[in-house]
Design an enzyme around this catalytic site. Structure first.
Site, PDB file in Angstrom:
ATOM      1  N   LYS A 180      14.040  18.474  -8.563  1.00 10.44           N
ATOM      2  CA  LYS A 180      15.210  19.228  -7.592  1.00 10.44           C
ATOM      3  C   LYS A 180      14.562  19.454  -6.359  1.00 10.44           C
ATOM      4  CE  LYS A 180      15.266  22.804 -10.504  1.00 10.44           C
ATOM      5  NZ  LYS A 180      14.276  22.576 -11.552  1.00 10.44           N
ATOM      6  N   ARG A 230      19.153  30.812 -12.791  1.00 12.19           N
ATOM      7  CA  ARG A 230      18.494  30.371 -13.869  1.00 12.19           C
ATOM      8  C   ARG A 230      19.022  31.070 -15.191  1.00 12.19           C
ATOM      9  NH1 ARG A 230      13.586  28.286 -11.122  1.00 12.19           N
ATOM     10  NH2 ARG A 230      11.868  27.761 -12.471  1.00 12.19           N
ATOM     11  N   ARG A 237       0.138  17.256 -11.929  1.00 11.42           N
ATOM     12  CA  ARG A 237       0.709  17.502 -10.232  1.00 11.42           C
ATOM     13  C   ARG A 237      -0.599  18.520 -10.017  1.00 11.42           C
ATOM     14  NH1 ARG A 237       6.100  20.406  -8.911  1.00 11.42           N
ATOM     15  NH2 ARG A 237       5.488  22.443 -10.198  1.00 11.42           N
ATOM     16  N   ARG A 247      -1.644  24.187 -10.111  1.00 12.38           N
ATOM     17  CA  ARG A 247      -0.912  25.537 -10.280  1.00 12.38           C
ATOM     18  C   ARG A 247      -1.195  26.069 -11.647  1.00 12.38           C
ATOM     19  NH1 ARG A 247       5.191  24.726  -8.312  1.00 12.38           N
ATOM     20  NH2 ARG A 247       5.823  25.990 -10.032  1.00 12.38           N
ATOM     21  N   ARG A 252       7.728  26.714 -20.280  1.00 12.22           N
ATOM     22  CA  ARG A 252       8.964  26.634 -19.332  1.00 12.22           C
ATOM     23  C   ARG A 252      10.130  25.928 -19.694  1.00 12.22           C
ATOM     24  NH1 ARG A 252       5.577  24.796 -14.153  1.00 12.22           N
ATOM     25  NH2 ARG A 252       7.539  24.954 -12.997  1.00 12.22           N
TER      26      ARG A 252
HETATM   27  P1  AMP Z   1      10.001  26.974  -9.838  1.00 12.19           P
HETATM   28  O1  AMP Z   1       8.963  26.720  -8.781  1.00 12.19           O
HETATM   29  O2  AMP Z   1      11.585  26.944  -9.409  1.00 12.19           O
HETATM   30  O3  AMP Z   1       9.540  26.349 -11.325  1.00 12.19           O
HETATM   31  O4  AMP Z   1       9.641  28.624 -10.223  1.00 12.19           O
HETATM   32  C1  AMP Z   1       8.551  29.001 -10.644  1.00 12.19           C
HETATM   33  C2  AMP Z   1       8.533  30.336 -11.227  1.00 12.19           C
HETATM   34  O5  AMP Z   1       9.157  31.239 -10.474  1.00 12.19           O
HETATM   35  C3  AMP Z   1       9.590  30.319 -12.922  1.00 12.19           C
HETATM   36  O6  AMP Z   1       8.706  29.754 -13.817  1.00 12.19           O
HETATM   37  C4  AMP Z   1       9.872  31.596 -12.717  1.00 12.19           C
HETATM   38  O7  AMP Z   1       8.728  32.386 -13.073  1.00 12.19           O
HETATM   39  C5  AMP Z   1       9.953  32.227 -11.334  1.00 12.19           C
HETATM   40  N1  AMP Z   1      11.498  31.906 -10.874  1.00 12.19           N
HETATM   41  C6  AMP Z   1      11.803  30.917 -10.090  1.00 12.19           C
HETATM   42  N2  AMP Z   1      13.141  31.035  -9.829  1.00 12.19           N
HETATM   43  C7  AMP Z   1      13.675  31.863 -10.971  1.00 12.19           C
HETATM   44  C8  AMP Z   1      14.762  32.498 -11.013  1.00 12.19           C
HETATM   45  N3  AMP Z   1      16.052  32.209 -10.512  1.00 12.19           N
HETATM   46  N4  AMP Z   1      15.037  33.528 -11.864  1.00 12.19           N
HETATM   47  C9  AMP Z   1      13.833  33.969 -12.596  1.00 12.19           C
HETATM   48  N5  AMP Z   1      12.566  33.579 -12.350  1.00 12.19           N
HETATM   49  C10 AMP Z   1      12.516  32.546 -11.440  1.00 12.19           C
END
Ligand code: AMP
Length: 219
Positions: free
Chosen positions: A13, A88, A127, A160, A171
């Protein structure tokens, strides 16, 4: 152009959003990037979010909704936006509806990035990211020229915390339980379309453009 991108972590994405931002001049809003920036700057929000993020859990809805209510008011959103990683959960999607209502805006479409779990695990557990400039590498598909060092800025290239295999699997489970219900939420509104995210980002972009009716096949 106002789009929501939904899909499991590692579906591409973010990569797609960066390309569409460059091409269409819309804002790319990644809640994950916003949270990581807060963690890096050690803000109050960052301190609260960090423990959830490192465990692969979702940050509480109220924190995210407050952050997004501010973000959507910023001027770069006037030309449209791509929401990457938000909403989310169903409460976040309902809050987004309310925010857009107040602003007199609607979504054009919600794009579902479909991809299998094992492909996600391979992509994410391999990654690596540069701690300094955020450049992204992959140990098998796109390693840096010198192991552990960024080709672009010489910064340290690391994994990461939440890309470790066990956390990636958490996740994916969180995605299934909390985010997948949004598929029906948006399908019922007639906004959803699905792309096969196991293909290259060029192919994914082309099929999105075709579906949105913005594809120009005559250069
Ligand atoms: P991402 O880079 O989008 O995978 O986000 C990394 C982490 O940030 C996720 O595993 C969540 O812990 C947190 N996070 C990101 N976006 C959200 C959201 N919309 N709601 C809740 N937690 C979020």
């Amino acid at each position: 152009m106002r789009l929501v991108l939904i899909g499991p972590p590692g579906a591409g994405k973010g990569t797609l959003a960066v390309r569409m931002k460059e091409k269409y001049g819309v804002a790319h809003i990644s809640t994950g990037d916003m949270l990581r920036d807060n963690v890096k700057r050690d803000t109050e929000l960052g301190k609260e979010a960090k423990r959830y993020m490192e465990a692969g859990k979702l940050v509480p809805d109220d924190v995210i909704i407050r952050m997004m209510a501010q973000r959507l008011k910023e001027p770069d959103c006037n030309e449209g936006f791509l929401l990457d990683g938000f909403p989310r959960t169903v409460p976040q999607a309902e809050a987004l509806d309310d925010l857009l209502d107040v602003m007199g805006l609607t979504l054009d479409a919600v794009i579902l990035f479909s991809i299998g779990d094992e492909e996600v695990v391979t992509r994410l557990s391999g990654r690596r990211v540069c701690k300094e400039c955020g450049a992204i590498y992959h140990i098998s598909f796109h390693p840096p020229l010198r192991e552990g060092t960024c080709d672009l800025c010489g910064g340290e290239v690391v994994q990461r915390e939440d890309d470790k295999e066990q956390v990636v699997r958490n996740r994916l489970e969180v995605y299934r339980q909390q985010t997948a219900p949004l598929v029906e939420f948006y399908r019922a509104k007639g906004l959803l379309f699905e792309v096969d995210a196991s293909r290259s980002s060029e192919e994914v972009l082309a099929s999105i453009e075709t579906r949105l009716g913005v594809r120009d096949d005559h250069p």
